[in-house]
Design an enzyme around this catalytic site. Structure first.
Site, PDB file in Angstrom:
ATOM      1  N   SER A  54      -6.771   2.525   1.646  1.00  0.00           N
ATOM      2  CA  SER A  54      -6.101   1.400   2.325  1.00  0.00           C
ATOM      3  C   SER A  54      -5.448   1.797   3.651  1.00  0.00           C
ATOM      4  CB  SER A  54      -5.037   0.805   1.410  1.00  0.00           C
ATOM      5  OG  SER A  54      -4.097   1.796   1.022  1.00  0.00           O
ATOM      6  N   TYR A  55      -5.326   3.095   3.950  1.00  0.00           N
ATOM      7  CA  TYR A  55      -4.684   3.516   5.204  1.00  0.00           C
ATOM      8  C   TYR A  55      -5.628   3.269   6.379  1.00  0.00           C
ATOM      9  CZ  TYR A  55      -1.596   6.356   2.148  1.00  0.00           C
ATOM     10  OH  TYR A  55      -0.735   6.803   1.173  1.00  0.00           O
TER      11      TYR A  55
END
Length: 315
Positions: A54-55
């Site tokens: 998700s980064y």
């Protein structure tokens, strides 16, 4: 700097005592800066890189996976895949939310593509999804291990009860077993790990790899009454100044740092690294200049008295 590597739980992974956080790559550090930070970290002996699928999806214009992509390009450019331990996580990518078996497997394949590798060394469930049975989660993770896509599995943001159930299922069925936990844990946030979760990790031989090790920058000592800090995380870090505990912790850190001629951040990480079960705190650097204070944890040993002083200040 030569630092002895530490064994990660019951796995065959040996890691540097500071895990480099990849949350800033593709967010506050562009690709060129990220490469420079990764180069400096590995040049100092570092080998443990932490990221997540998700980064950094929270940044306008990003889709998630930007950090993995940058790490993948860097590893390919340096030809050093066998020298680094790459940890990533599943459950929070906008396209792969949650921990159903199908989601875990699809997300892992997407992470492998972005990382441009055939295996993930350590694969975490990022946030537990209590409505999904542990049997389904562990079953899917075990399939990834058997397929050679993942070497070891771990859990972040999980309760002691769910961790216990997961370990019991793995043991009962002879499936892949969690080797590490990634809790929110630092000098101003101890109850987020200490207690049942830490006790269980200790009993079961799991390593802890804490995140928010520096409390979003508060434990670097740069937040002081009357100072303004230019940081994307300033609001979160600054709130600790308003608490008596935050001020006591800073005072104790200052005292110990002076005794060692070391940065405050190094001392805060050294306290964390000395706690039961902790193998390697995670900390991120958005510039190369921020790295030495983090890497210093590998060489700093606090006395029993200093550890006690910090523990009491943070109580």
């Amino acid at each position: 700097m030569t630092a002895s590597l530490r064994k990660l739980g019951s796995s065959d992974l040996e890691v540097f005592p500071l895990s480099l956080g990849g949350n800033v790559f593709g967010w506050t550090a562009d690709e060129q800066t990220s490469f420079a930070v990764l180069d400096a970290y590995t040049a100092a002996g570092g080998n443990f890189i932490d990221t997540a699928d998700s980064y950094s999806a929270w940044v306008e214009g990003n889709q998630g996976g930007e950090s993995e992509t940058i790490i993948g390009k860097w590893v390919k450019a340096r030809g050093n895949r066998s020298d680094v331990v790459i940890a990533t996580k599943v459950s929070q990518h906008p396209r792969f939310r949650g921990l159903t078996a199908a989601t875990i497997k699809a997300a892992a394949d997407a992470s492998l593509r972005r990382l441009d590798t055939d295996h993930i060394d350590l694969y975490y469930t990022h946030f537990d999804q209590p409505e999904v049975p542990v049997e389904e989660i562990i079953g899917a993770l075990d399939d990834l291990v058997r397929a050679g896509k993942v070497r070891h599995i771990a859990a972040s943001n999980i309760t002691a009860e769910r961790l216990r159930a997961s370990l019991d299922f793995s043991d009962r069925e002879g499936l892949a077993r969690y080797v590490a936990v990634q809790p929110h844990y630092n000098l101003v946030s101890r109850d987020t790990y200490e207690g049942p979760l830490q006790d269980l990790a200790a009993r079961e031989g799991l390593s802890a790899v804490p995140y928010f090790s520096l409390a979003s920058g508060f434990l670097t000592g740069k937040y002081r009454p009357g100072t303004a800090v230019d940081s994307a995380r300033a609001a979160g870090a600054g709130k600790h100044l308003e608490s008596e505990r935050g001020r006591k912790v800073l005072a104790a850190l200052d005292e110990v740092a002076r005794a060692h001629g070391a940065p405050v951040a190094t001392v805060a990480l050294a306290w964390l690294a000395a706690q039961p079960t902790v193998t390697a705190p995670i900390a991120s650097a958005r510039t190369v200049d921020q790295l030495p204070a983090l890497l210093g944890v590998a060489g700093l040993r606090l006395t029993d008295g200093e550890l006690t002083k910090l523990t009491q200040a943070s109580a």
